[in-house]
Design an enzyme around this catalytic site. Sequence first.
Site, short mmCIF file in Angstrom:
data_model
loop_
_atom_site.label_atom_id
_atom_site.label_comp_id
_atom_site.label_asym_id
_atom_site.label_seq_id
_atom_site.Cartn_x
_atom_site.Cartn_y
_atom_site.Cartn_z
N HIS A 102 -24.31 -2.21 16.27
CA HIS A 102 -24.47 -0.81 16.71
C HIS A 102 -25.74 -0.22 16.10
CE1 HIS A 102 -19.84 -0.74 17.10
NE2 HIS A 102 -20.31 -0.55 18.32
N CYS A 142 -18.04 3.16 10.78
CA CYS A 142 -17.10 2.90 11.87
C CYS A 142 -15.64 2.96 11.44
CB CYS A 142 -17.41 1.57 12.56
SG CYS A 142 -17.20 0.15 11.52
N1 GLY Z 1 -15.62 -6.40 14.83
C1 GLY Z 1 -16.22 -5.15 15.16
C2 GLY Z 1 -16.54 -5.07 16.59
O1 GLY Z 1 -17.04 -6.02 17.11
O2 GLY Z 1 -16.30 -4.11 17.26
#
Ligand code: GLY
Length: 278
Positions: free
Chosen positions: A165, A252
């Site tokens: 991200h 996150c």
């Molecule tokens: N393991 C985090 C994701 O890929 O969203």
Amino acid sequence: MGHPSATRALVRKVSRSLAACELRHLPRQIIDLQRAARQHEDYVRALAAAGVNVTVLPEEPALADSVFVEDPLLVLDEIAILGRSGAASREREGELIAPVIGHFRSLVRIEAPGTLEGGDVLRIGKTLFTGLSSRTNREGIEQLRRLTAPLGYEVTAVEVRGCLHLKTGATSPGSGLLLANPAWIDLSTFRHLEILAVPTDEPWGANTLSVNDRVLVAASAPKTAGLLRARGLNVHCVDISELQKAEAGLTCLSVLFAGPVVGQSGGLADHLNEVVYS
Ligand code: GLY
């Protein structure tokens, strides 16, 4: 996304199926689930110590990545935007969190074929820097632009390469400052900010979480923590090493927001496992 005046956080307990998580840029490693759960509890305590009221949502046994509660949505001061995951295994997470955030914000949605994950949105003032990544596509970014322009937001797309991200590789731990891994993020859109590159041996260090008066930094990035301390920032290190094996970052693991309840007030308790007060 980090928040300079957060009063609330949503988190979700670690799923027992975490070992089956999505992985894109890391090899699969053995995850110590109990240690991951303890680290998650420490993370919750770090949020509470920053003055945030943390709502802990129950474990979702079948949804491996559901602890990464930031990704299904984006919460702004005015509205919440339910994203669409770019990973099929994560599609159900949005529907689970929608009724919870609906207690606090009016909800709008990203529609197919758009995809958008909260981990790709870095808000700096009224600009939503949005990663063009394996999880967020151009259509999702255009829809975000249309949904937020009436609220005075500007949306700027940023190319992400080599990490999951946008916020895996860039966050803003201080006013006017961007901490980034230049190998992963196209920094040309951030020229108006001071850019601080993470040490090359701490590529994941750029994912910091600003909460009220402090900046949380992963314990695996001690040099990065030192650089930020040297600038007078109030840095607290949090060990999320087991969760990092699942390609996690500090950002996150929570949804941070402020402000009054604008949705329905009844029934929130139905979604909760426990509430930790700061
Ligand atoms: N393991 C985090 C994701 O890929 O969203």
